[in-house]
Design an enzyme around this catalytic site. Structure first.
Site, PDB file in Angstrom:
ATOM      1  N   TYR A  71      41.596   4.940 -19.842  1.00  0.00           N
ATOM      2  CA  TYR A  71      41.695   3.542 -20.278  1.00  0.00           C
ATOM      3  C   TYR A  71      40.488   2.744 -19.793  1.00  0.00           C
ATOM      4  O   TYR A  71      39.916   1.948 -20.543  1.00  0.00           O
ATOM      5  CB  TYR A  71      42.982   2.909 -19.736  1.00  0.00           C
ATOM      6  N   PHE A 123      25.746 -12.035 -44.355  1.00  0.00           N
ATOM      7  CA  PHE A 123      26.625 -11.036 -44.964  1.00  0.00           C
ATOM      8  C   PHE A 123      27.993 -11.695 -45.182  1.00  0.00           C
ATOM      9  O   PHE A 123      28.345 -12.657 -44.505  1.00  0.00           O
ATOM     10  CB  PHE A 123      26.725  -9.830 -44.020  1.00  0.00           C
ATOM     11  N   ASP A 124      28.795 -11.158 -46.127  1.00  0.00           N
ATOM     12  CA  ASP A 124      30.036 -11.865 -46.499  1.00  0.00           C
ATOM     13  C   ASP A 124      30.998 -12.097 -45.336  1.00  0.00           C
ATOM     14  O   ASP A 124      31.499 -13.196 -45.143  1.00  0.00           O
ATOM     15  CB  ASP A 124      30.738 -11.194 -47.697  1.00  0.00           C
ATOM     16  N   ASP A 214      21.835  -9.757 -36.657  1.00  0.00           N
ATOM     17  CA  ASP A 214      22.938  -9.023 -37.276  1.00  0.00           C
ATOM     18  C   ASP A 214      22.347  -7.646 -37.604  1.00  0.00           C
ATOM     19  O   ASP A 214      21.599  -7.489 -38.566  1.00  0.00           O
ATOM     20  CB  ASP A 214      23.423  -9.764 -38.531  1.00  0.00           C
ATOM     21  N   ALA A 216      23.237  -4.375 -38.312  1.00  0.00           N
ATOM     22  CA  ALA A 216      23.880  -3.209 -38.940  1.00  0.00           C
ATOM     23  C   ALA A 216      22.876  -2.126 -39.340  1.00  0.00           C
ATOM     24  O   ALA A 216      23.105  -0.944 -39.113  1.00  0.00           O
ATOM     25  CB  ALA A 216      24.687  -3.650 -40.159  1.00  0.00           C
ATOM     26  N   LYS A 257      27.202   1.482 -40.112  1.00  0.00           N
ATOM     27  CA  LYS A 257      25.970   1.678 -40.864  1.00  0.00           C
ATOM     28  C   LYS A 257      25.030   2.563 -40.032  1.00  0.00           C
ATOM     29  O   LYS A 257      25.226   3.774 -40.010  1.00  0.00           O
ATOM     30  CB  LYS A 257      25.325   0.327 -41.194  1.00  0.00           C
ATOM     31  N   HIS A 449      37.204 -11.353 -52.853  1.00  0.00           N
ATOM     32  CA  HIS A 449      36.805 -10.214 -53.680  1.00  0.00           C
ATOM     33  C   HIS A 449      37.530  -8.935 -53.311  1.00  0.00           C
ATOM     34  O   HIS A 449      37.623  -8.021 -54.121  1.00  0.00           O
ATOM     35  CB  HIS A 449      35.286 -10.012 -53.634  1.00  0.00           C
TER      36      HIS A 449
HETATM   37  C1  LIG Z   1      28.954  -4.342 -42.656  1.00  0.00           C
HETATM   38  C2  LIG Z   1      28.299  -5.550 -42.138  1.00  0.00           C
HETATM   39  C3  LIG Z   1      28.994  -6.469 -41.324  1.00  0.00           C
HETATM   40  C4  LIG Z   1      30.476  -6.348 -41.035  1.00  0.00           C
HETATM   41  O1  LIG Z   1      30.779  -5.145 -40.427  1.00  0.00           O
HETATM   42  P1  LIG Z   1      32.151  -4.344 -40.645  1.00  0.00           P
HETATM   43  O2  LIG Z   1      31.935  -3.138 -39.791  1.00  0.00           O
HETATM   44  O3  LIG Z   1      32.265  -4.040 -42.093  1.00  0.00           O
HETATM   45  O4  LIG Z   1      33.258  -5.204 -40.157  1.00  0.00           O
HETATM   46  C5  LIG Z   1      28.296  -7.559 -40.847  1.00  0.00           C
HETATM   47  N1  LIG Z   1      26.995  -7.751 -41.153  1.00  0.00           N
HETATM   48  C6  LIG Z   1      26.299  -6.897 -41.925  1.00  0.00           C
HETATM   49  C7  LIG Z   1      24.869  -7.155 -42.222  1.00  0.00           C
HETATM   50  C8  LIG Z   1      26.933  -5.783 -42.459  1.00  0.00           C
HETATM   51  O5  LIG Z   1      26.252  -4.951 -43.253  1.00  0.00           O
END
Ligand SMILES: *Cc1c(COP(=O)(O)O)cnc(C)c1O
Length: 458
Positions: A71, A123-124, A214, A216, A257, A449
């Site tokens: 844990y 990003f969304d 951000d 990813a 990613k 969406h």
């Molecule tokens: C995928 C993504 C997110 C959100 O991540 P999740 O793992 O899908 O929750 C945030 N910002 C960017 C640029 C992304 O590509």
């Protein structure tokens, strides 16, 4: 152009099923014309997202067996910390279960009612968490990104003039954070240059605004810097990544990613002790104790290995090459795309391909439905349908782009699969005037969406 052959061979296979056209037409209708509601087994080639859909390596699967499920203070956690330290060089890393978990933990620390967050393009889910925290999300993409047909090496860049204008308009103390999305997903997986990261960091510093990456697809972004930006050809991907992250105060990352795992995320804080404390305080109730953050020990180990594999240059050359191969094949046949192709996907310019469908009838979605009906290929709209409505007025927003995104999962599909995709799109392009627009018949208020229902306008 040449296809860059896979720098790996295949050990485990996943069988695929192909439905008939009439079966597909029936499935998509039953799904309310929402591709998120189609069963994965009814999809032949799934290019909906590159998120969590990659194939893990034998080294990752082997690492899973070494997972320490303690844990607190598991060995897996410390192995992940070592990998993070090598790549990012920050004081603190927090595992979380995915990117939006990082957003849920982080955004309310930085933002509140009346605050503004500015990005090259949000990003969304990131936009959604800015808004859920009560703040306003503002995009400042460079104008070069809007011209999908012309080459520009760094279409993901922040427009520094727009950024300064926003700071002047709202006042620096109302800007809660500046977010640099690398690569810039919504603009077409387009890279951001080191120069632009540095300049944006300088603006943030001048106004005492926190600067957040951000992250990813940071490794893909680093590869583009290496191959396109003067002065970086001889630097390693990790050295470039280190330089990128040294410009920021913190990062949020969906590890689904460039972590090449099926689930995982990270928050990184460069040095701010108060921010580290705030992150820990919010992670414990929402994600779990700080040494596992919503993940199993084995997940932490798979991520520790995957993060480093994603920085391998032969892997990145092959990966970026796949998008380029598909993009160039489409472009040569007259299908409009965001050019040059970005890191993780080909973005078909559906707005340009389907001029008879207005933005509020969602051309990017119309093409995605047609592609499923044509060949069982699943893609994803990135445009006005995904952008949604103004949270205050309820008015449908008009996106800068109407894209259909063909996202390529990591290490999953072959050249022949990409050829199937290209042939289907070229066939649709030949009868593009016959595609209908769509109207929404059922719509939730946030991130609609994923679950909305639609109908073709005949
Ligand atoms: C995928 C993504 C997110 C959100 O991540 P999740 O793992 O899908 O929750 C945030 N910002 C960017 C640029 C992304 O590509």
């Amino acid at each position: 152009m040449d296809y860059i052959a896979e720098p790996f061979k295949i050990k485990a296979v996943e069988p695929l099923k192909v439905l008939t056209r009439s079966e597909r037409e029936q499935k998509i209708k039953a799904a309310g014309y929402n591709l998120f509601s189609v069963r994965a087994e009814d999809v032949y080639i799934d290019l909906m997202t590159d998120s969590g859909t990659g194939a893990m390596s034998q080294h990752q699967w082997a690492a899973i067996m070494t997972g320490d499920e303690a844990y607190a203070g598991a060995q897996s956690y410390y192995r992940l910390m070592d990998a993070c330290q090598e790549i990012f060089g920050y004081a603190y890393f927090q595992p979380v279960h995915q990117g939006r978990a990082a957003e849920k933990v982080f955004m309310p620390i930085m933002l509140a009612d009346g605050k503004v967050a500015v990005s090259n393009t949000f990003f969304d889910t990131t936009r959604a968490h800015v808004e859920l925290a009560g703040a306003t999300a503002l995009d400042c993409a460079v104008p070069e990104a809007a011209d999908t047909d012309s080459f520009y090496p760094f279409k993901g860049n922040m427009d520094l003039e727009l950024l300064e204008k926003a700071i002047a308009q709202y006042g620096a103390d109302r800007i809660g954070m500046i977010v640099m999305t690398v690569t810039n997903n919504s603009a077409g997986g387009q890279p951001v240059s080191m120069q632009n990261i540095r300049q944006t960091a300088a603006v943030a510093k001048k106004h005492h605004i926190p600067f957040v990456i951000d992250a990813a697809r940071y490794a893909e972004n680093a590869y583009f810097i290496q191959t396109r930006e003067p002065g970086y050809a001889d630097k390693s991907i990790i050295a470039i990544a280190r330089e990128m992250f040294s410009c920021a105060d913190a990062f949020l990352m969906s590890a689904k990613k460039d972590g090449i795992v099926n689930m995982g995320g990270l928050i990184g804080v460069k040095e701010d002790e108060l921010l580290i404390r705030a992150v820990k305080e919010r992670v414990i109730p929402y994600e779990g104790f700080i040494t596992y953050g919503g993940l199993a020990g084995r997940d932490l180990d798979a991520l520790a290995v995957g993060l480093l594999e994603a920085t391998d240059e032969s892997y990145l050359r092959y990966r970026i090459g796949q998008a380029e191969y598909l993009g160039e094949t489409l472009r040569a046949a007259g299908v409009p795309i965001q050019y040059p192709t970005g890191g993780h996907a080909v973005f078909v310019d559906a707005g340009k391909m389907l001029p008879h469908i207005p933005y509020d009838q969602f051309p990017g979605h119309a093409l995605a439905v047609a592609l499923y009906e044509e060949a069982g290929i699943r893609s994803c709209e990135i445009g006005s349908y995904m952008l949604g409505r103004d949270p205050k007025t309820g008015e449908q927003l008009k996106s800068m782009f109407e894209f259909t995104r063909l996202a390529i999962p990591r290490r999953v599909y072959t050249q022949a699969h990409l050829d199937v995709v290209a042939r289907a799109l070229i066939a649709i392009n030949a009868r593009r005037d016959t595609l209908p627009g769509y109207t929404i018949t059922d719509e939730p208020p946030v991130l609609r969406h994923f679950t909305a229902k639609l109908e073709p306008i005949r």
